[in-house]
Design an enzyme around this catalytic site. Structure first.
Site, PDB file in Angstrom:
ATOM      1  N   ASP A 174       1.041  -1.273   0.126  1.00 20.92           N
ATOM      2  CA  ASP A 174       0.109  -0.037   0.103  1.00 20.92           C
ATOM      3  C   ASP A 174       0.842   1.119  -0.027  1.00 20.92           C
ATOM      4  OD1 ASP A 174      -2.151   1.641  -0.210  1.00 20.92           O
ATOM      5  OD2 ASP A 174      -2.992   1.088   2.036  1.00 20.92           O
ATOM      6  N   GLY A 177      -1.616   7.708   4.448  1.00 18.85           N
ATOM      7  CA  GLY A 177      -0.935   6.793   3.498  1.00 18.85           C
ATOM      8  C   GLY A 177       0.711   6.937   3.790  1.00 18.85           C
TER       9      GLY A 177
HETATM   10  O1  DOR Z   1      -3.650   5.173   3.815  1.00 16.61           O
HETATM   11  C1  DOR Z   1      -4.046   5.160   2.545  1.00 16.61           C
HETATM   12  N1  DOR Z   1      -3.728   5.862   1.592  1.00 16.61           N
HETATM   13  N2  DOR Z   1      -5.247   4.041   2.400  1.00 16.61           N
HETATM   14  C2  DOR Z   1      -5.639   4.138   1.141  1.00 16.61           C
HETATM   15  O2  DOR Z   1      -6.734   3.122   1.267  1.00 16.61           O
HETATM   16  C3  DOR Z   1      -5.284   4.774   0.265  1.00 16.61           C
HETATM   17  C4  DOR Z   1      -3.983   5.590   0.210  1.00 16.61           C
HETATM   18  C5  DOR Z   1      -3.994   6.731  -0.734  1.00 16.61           C
HETATM   19  O3  DOR Z   1      -4.156   6.669  -1.826  1.00 16.61           O
HETATM   20  O4  DOR Z   1      -3.134   7.442  -0.294  1.00 16.61           O
HETATM   21 ZN    ZN Z   2      -4.163   1.688  -1.150  1.00 13.59          ZN
END
Ligand code: DOR
Ligand code: ZN
Length: 450
Positions: A321, A340
């Site tokens: 991720d 993220g």
């Molecule tokens: O923390 C996250 N960032 N979770 C997600 O599901 C999307 C991602 C992002 O696109 O920054």
């Molecule tokens: Zn993601």
């Protein structure tokens, strides 16, 4: 323990175009006596005493472990739309440096990856850069709006051969839309990946709902917000589906639900991120926006349950991720920070240090959870294959005894939201090989081909 200077941040090399490559003194899967492996025209053509003594390029891999090239089924490379935070070129370099030969980049770009033309341009760009196979993930709903399904079939039949669909970043919240998506996906045999989040329960939430969030005054994100959707979608998959994948599993309860679903024969698979395996909400005491992520960092009992589930095969694989964000989106009050964190350049070290150096698992297991299972779940040919004669030469070479410090300034990623900043690791990817071409040499990613 070997100590050598930190690797330079960016590579000056181009993907080496040697016709043949010889690895000497190498240990596939970290097992057995050191041997040789000969690669010709992108394919492993000999192992052991059948290898010729020389080649266009020779790498002495003494002390190193050879794994199948790593596969990451969940990254965000931000192109098109947010090229200031990551591009397909910088993300591919970060992937090569992290040991990856294939990644799947999510659909929450701008414009959203909901049409064949956008998917084709992402795929073509990845191929022309040549550092990693960049597979576009199509969105499940148009514009990620959760209302109208996209044309899975057209994207699957396009030049990009889209094989996985997800609204990741958002949950497909409406159960009826999800049911239709599951039926459609079954009909054309593609994978759906769900970001499990009941948005009514997470309205305004920025941190795991627990003692730490309460003390710090942060709005809490309950475990049930994830688990409710895992349970609902397991039931929809039982009745209408073929293949459903759970993104970034983060709670002990989700593990229990996935276990039950699998025991009942429901075709569910699941991933876990390195950060949900090793980081907890206690770190939020610093209010550092880099640590804000969806789903949030949980408690130790969750990390422990996730580790055990990965060891037991209840959770199938690791996915980073990798979610780059600019400093203006991260160096702000915690509840205003974008969720993220980076992952591509640290994931192998996190997994190897946590599971292999600690004696919990073997290198063969790392090959399974970081290469073979993800390739299998997305039905990706040519990756996650055995290290054997006749197989495509997609490979990762690892120094299992190399101490280094994670510093975003030395990463190839365009962003710096590294949750492991300043942490020491003891395992390092040294070389990555994509169809016989070196995309990372001595820890330095090659330059993009174009
Ligand atoms: O923390 C996250 N960032 N979770 C997600 O599901 C999307 C991602 C992002 O696109 O920054
Ligand atoms: Zn993601």
């Amino acid at each position: 323990m070997s100590q050598t200077p930190a690797f330079p941040a960016t590579g000056q090399l181009s993907p080496a175009s040697a016709e043949s490559l010889l690895l000497t003194n190498v240990r596939p899967y970290g097992e057995g006596e050191p041997t040789s492996l000969f690669i010709e025209n992108g394919v492993i053509s000999a192992i052991g005493s059948d290898c010729p003594e020389t080649a266009d390029q020779v790498i002495d891999a003494a002390g190193k472990v050879l794994l199948p090239g790593l596969v990451d089924m969940h990254v965000h490379l931000r192109e098109p739309g947010r090229e200031d935070t990551e591009t397909i070129a910088t993300g591919s370099a970060a992937a090569a440096k992290g040991g990856f030969t294939a990644v799947f980049t999510m659909a929450n770009t701008n414009p959203v990856l909901d049409q064949p033309t956008i998917a084709e341009s992402v795929w073509a760009k990845g191929q022309s850069i040549g550092l990693c196979d960049v597979h576009p993930v199509g969105s499940i709903t148009k514009g990620l709006e959760g209302k109208e399904l996209t044309e899975f079939g057209m994207m699957a039949r396009s030049g990009a051969k889209v094989r996985m669909f997800s609204d990741d970043g958002k949950c497909v919240h409406n159960a009826q839309i999800m049911r239709r998506a599951i039926e459609y996906a079954k009909g054309i045999d593609v994978l759906l990946a769900q970001h499990c989040e009941d948005i009514d329960l997470t309205d305004g939430a920025v941190a795991h709902e627990g003692e730490v969030a309460g003390r710090l005054g942060l709005r809490g994100w309950p475990r049930a917000a994830e688990e409710a959707v895992v349970a609902r979608d397991a039931l929809l998959t039982r009745d209408y589906g073929a293949r459903l994948h759970i993104c970034h599993t983060s709670t002990e309860g989700s593990v229990e639900l996935i276990k039950i679903a699998k025991e009942k024969g429901i075709p569910l698979t699941a991933e876990v991120t390195p950060h949900h395996l090793v980081l907890t909400d206690e770190l939020l005491e610093s209010y550092d926006g880099v640590l804000r992520v969806n789903p949030p960092l949980r408690e130790q009992r969750d990390t422990m349950a996730l580790r055990q589930a990965l060891l037991d095969g209840i959770i199938d694989c690791v996915a980073t991720d990798h979610a780059p964000h600019g400093s203006e989106e991260k160096c702000v009050e915690f509840d205003r920070a974008r969720p993220g964190m980076l992952g591509l350049e640290t994931s192998l070290a996190v997994i190897a240090d946590t599971f292999v150096r600690s004696g919990l698992a073997s290198w063969r297991w790392v090959a399974k959870v970081m290469s073979e299972r993800p390739a299998d779940i997305v039905r990706l040919p040519g990756h996650g294959r055995p290290i054997a004669v006749g197989e495509p030469a997609n490979l990762t070479l690892i120094d299992p005894d190399y101490t280094w410090t994670a510093q975003a300034a030395q990463f190839d990623s365009k962003s710096e939201n590294n949750p492991y900043e300043g942490m020491e690791f003891h395992t390092k990817v040294t070389h990555t090989i994509l169809r016989g071409h070196l995309t990372c040499v001595d820890g330095v990613a090659a330059s993009p081909r174009n």
